[in-house]
Each structure stands twice: as C-alpha cells, then as structure tokens.
Design an enzyme around this catalytic site. Structure first.
Site, mmCIF file in Angstrom:
data_model
loop_
_atom_site.group_PDB
_atom_site.id
_atom_site.type_symbol
_atom_site.label_atom_id
_atom_site.label_comp_id
_atom_site.label_asym_id
_atom_site.label_seq_id
_atom_site.Cartn_x
_atom_site.Cartn_y
_atom_site.Cartn_z
ATOM 1 N N ARG A 31 75.151 -37.708 -45.007
ATOM 2 C CA ARG A 31 75.601 -36.336 -45.098
ATOM 3 C C ARG A 31 76.428 -35.863 -46.315
ATOM 4 O O ARG A 31 76.586 -34.736 -46.478
ATOM 5 C CB ARG A 31 75.680 -35.590 -43.774
ATOM 6 C CG ARG A 31 77.219 -36.332 -43.151
ATOM 7 C CD ARG A 31 77.385 -35.728 -41.774
ATOM 8 N NE ARG A 31 78.636 -36.497 -41.123
ATOM 9 C CZ ARG A 31 79.172 -36.091 -40.277
ATOM 10 N NH1 ARG A 31 78.556 -35.186 -39.261
ATOM 11 N NH2 ARG A 31 80.447 -36.633 -39.822
ATOM 12 N N LYS A 201 80.186 -55.475 -24.163
ATOM 13 C CA LYS A 201 80.682 -56.645 -25.017
ATOM 14 C C LYS A 201 81.681 -56.181 -26.010
ATOM 15 O O LYS A 201 82.517 -56.865 -26.265
ATOM 16 C CB LYS A 201 79.481 -57.251 -25.789
ATOM 17 C CG LYS A 201 78.875 -56.329 -26.788
ATOM 18 C CD LYS A 201 79.446 -56.645 -28.100
ATOM 19 C CE LYS A 201 78.544 -55.618 -29.189
ATOM 20 N NZ LYS A 201 79.194 -55.676 -30.698
#
Length: 342
Positions: A31, A201
């Site tokens: 963007r 994790k």
C-alpha cells in the site's frame, strides 16, 4: 501458468512471491507507493528482505484495484488459475479481507485465497479462519503454515509447508502454485490445529529465547519445547483441533524451528527480555513484527475462559508485563507441583 497476487510486502509475503515467481506470474502489492517504487527500481525488497533479488515474473503494484482486475477470472480461464495470498500480520488480516469483500460486492468471489499470518486477533482472540469468516464470509480460503524462515525460502533452500482448508479447489490451487523446485506442500483439513500450532509456537519461542538468554542449557531448552508442545496441543484440542496435527509440520516442526533458529524474531524478543530489556526496547531493537507478543496476551485470556492450563504462556506474559523478571518466571515454572506427564 497461474496468476498470483500477494497482498503484503513484508519478509514472508515477499519470500513467497519470489518462490512463486520462479514458475508463475506474480504481482506483489504494497500500500506504500514509496515502497513500491523502491522495489520496482532496485528489484529487491531492501527493507524486509535485502538479499533476495526478484525474478523476472515478479512485478510490484500499489493499487489493490489494479491487482484484483488482473486476478479476475475471464472466460478463457478457470477461477483456480489465480490465487490470492494475504501476507499481512494478523492485525492486517481483517481490514485486508474487508477491502476485498467490498470489491467483490455483487459478484461471486471465485478466486481462491490463503493467508500466511500466525497468531490470534488482538482483543477478540479469534483464529485467522474465524476472522476471515466474519470479514469475507463468501470467500474461499485456507491457511498456509509450517516451519519456514523467509530468508531461506527466498534463497531457494528446501522447505515443507502445510495448506489447511475445507475446499479442495483452494488446496489444489495452492499445490499447483507453490509445490515446485525446493518446496513441498502437504494438505490438511484441520484448519484449527494448523492455526493454533502456528500461533502458539511464537509464544513458546519467546520463552525459548528467555531460556537461552539466561544460559539455562540445552536440557532446559529441550524440556521447554516438549512441554510447550503439550501446552499447544491442550489449547488446540480444547478448540476442536485434531491431536495428530500437532505432531506435523505446523505443530512440532514449526515449534522446533522457531524455538531454536537464530532467524526467529520471537526468540530474539525472549533473548532481549532475558538481558533485562523492557518489551518496548526489545521490539524497537527488533524492528519487525513479533506475532508472539500480542498472541501471548490473547492465549492467556482465552485459556482462562475455556479452562485450559497454559503455564508457559502465563510466565511469558508476566515477563513482558514486567510483573516478574525472566529468572523469577523460570523459577516459578520449576516450582510447580509434580504431575503425570500424560
């Protein structure tokens, strides 16, 4: 030949775009017009992946409208000839999908979509597929996850990943797009398990960084990884995941890599905390998003709501909030009452 649009020009989105462009036509969306100009001129993502030159088939764009027009199905192609890859962080998933949903208003969103983010949405605790179900309920999507450092994938080193989805067309499109050269793509229908493994994790990697930063030794690290896996599985099964998923690439595989690899952002946060730095200092030094930080808060909050014990995540949260020093948090874990392993 497929058309792949990658939304998000961070390290992992760029790495996957580079891999895909070795065989297919790829458009990488940022963007930021300035970022796009830099990448287009230098043919490299200097900010996030400075040692990975772009293949010829990789182009950059700063217009989402332009990208979606390029991806739109035409009569000569099937929808599965194109693929949208959302490479944003978890915080960017909802606004990105809402933008895509607005563009697809009044038409069937046929192009398959996958997201790469690993975490829980802040303030809601939702997994990525739950966010997607709210932001773009008509879209056909899935998660691509597994043990993968962006730098290695961009360099063409071997990697194995899992795509989890409930739509065979999505899984087929991902395999056709990414299963080539040094990358192997496995299939799963356990979206919850794959997303929980990828999210939690990161929390365990912060804990592993704390463990290594305190020089507690390899025995301690092995114990932490093992008990961390048990904690992830407990949380995931309570959310409806399949237990065997946590022994696969998106569970044990991703956990081991992130807890031991020097390229792990979340492990580096833990190392900084162990060295006595505050959380803002650790993140400022990192200079990248560490998904384990917001995820830790949400995991502890959600676990309390569903009655799941997450002592490692709670200890990490206490260190990040400066309620405990890193060493005191480790001592608190060691002082827990003995119990059966299974």
């Amino acid at each position: 030949m497929m058309r792949i649009g990658v939304l998000g020009a961070g390290a992992w989105g760029t790495a996957l775009a580079i891999h895909a462009a070795r065989r297919h036509d790829v458009r990488l969306y940022s963007r930021s017009s300035a970022h796009c100009r830099q990448m287009a001129e230098q043919r490299i993502n200097e900010r996030y992946l400075p040692k990975a030159p772009f293949p010829e088939r990789l182009q950059v764009v700063d217009s989402l409208d332009e990208l979606m027009r390029w991806l739109a199905p035409d009569p000569a192609r099937t929808p599965e000839d194109a693929l949208i890859v959302v490479g944003t962080a978890v915080a960017g998933l909802r606004p990105t999908l809402e933008s895509l949903a607005r563009m697809a208003a009044g038409s069937q969103p046929d192009v398959p979509l996958i997201w790469l983010c690993k975490g829980l949405e802040r303030h809601t605790g939702l997994l990525a597929h739950q966010v997607a179900g709210q932001a773009w309920p008509q879209g056909r999507g899935g998660i691509l996850s597994g043990p993968s450092f962006a730098q290695e994938v961009a360099a063409g080193l071997p990697v194995a990943l899992t795509v989890a989805c409930r739509d065979d067309d999505v899984g087929d499109a991902v395999v056709r797009t990414l299963h080539h050269r040094t990358a192997r793509i496995y299939r799963s229908d356990d979206i919850v398990g794959v997303e929980v493994g990828g999210a939690l994790k990161n929390v365990m990697a912060i804990a592993a960084g704390i463990c290594d930063g305190l020089a507690l030794g390899q025995n301690a690290r092995a114990a932490l990884i093992t008990r961390g896996l048990a904690e992830i599985a407990r949380y995931g099964i309570a959310q409806g995941a399949q237990p065997e998923t946590f022994m696969g690439l998106s569970g044990l595989g991703d956990l081991v890599l992130t807890c031991t690899g020097d390229l792990s952002r979340n492990r580096r946060v833990g190392l900084a905390l162990a060295a006595g730095r505050s959380l803002p200092q650790a993140l400022d030094e990192l200079g990248h998003v560490a998904e384990g930080v917001p995820c830790t808060e949400e995991v502890v909050r959600q676990a309390a709501l569903i009655g799941v014990d997450v002592p490692i995540a709670a200890a990490v949260q206490a260190v990040m909030a400066a309620r405990l020093s890193a060493r005191d948090a480790v001592l608190a874990l060691l002082a827990r009452e003995p119990k059966r392993e299974n």
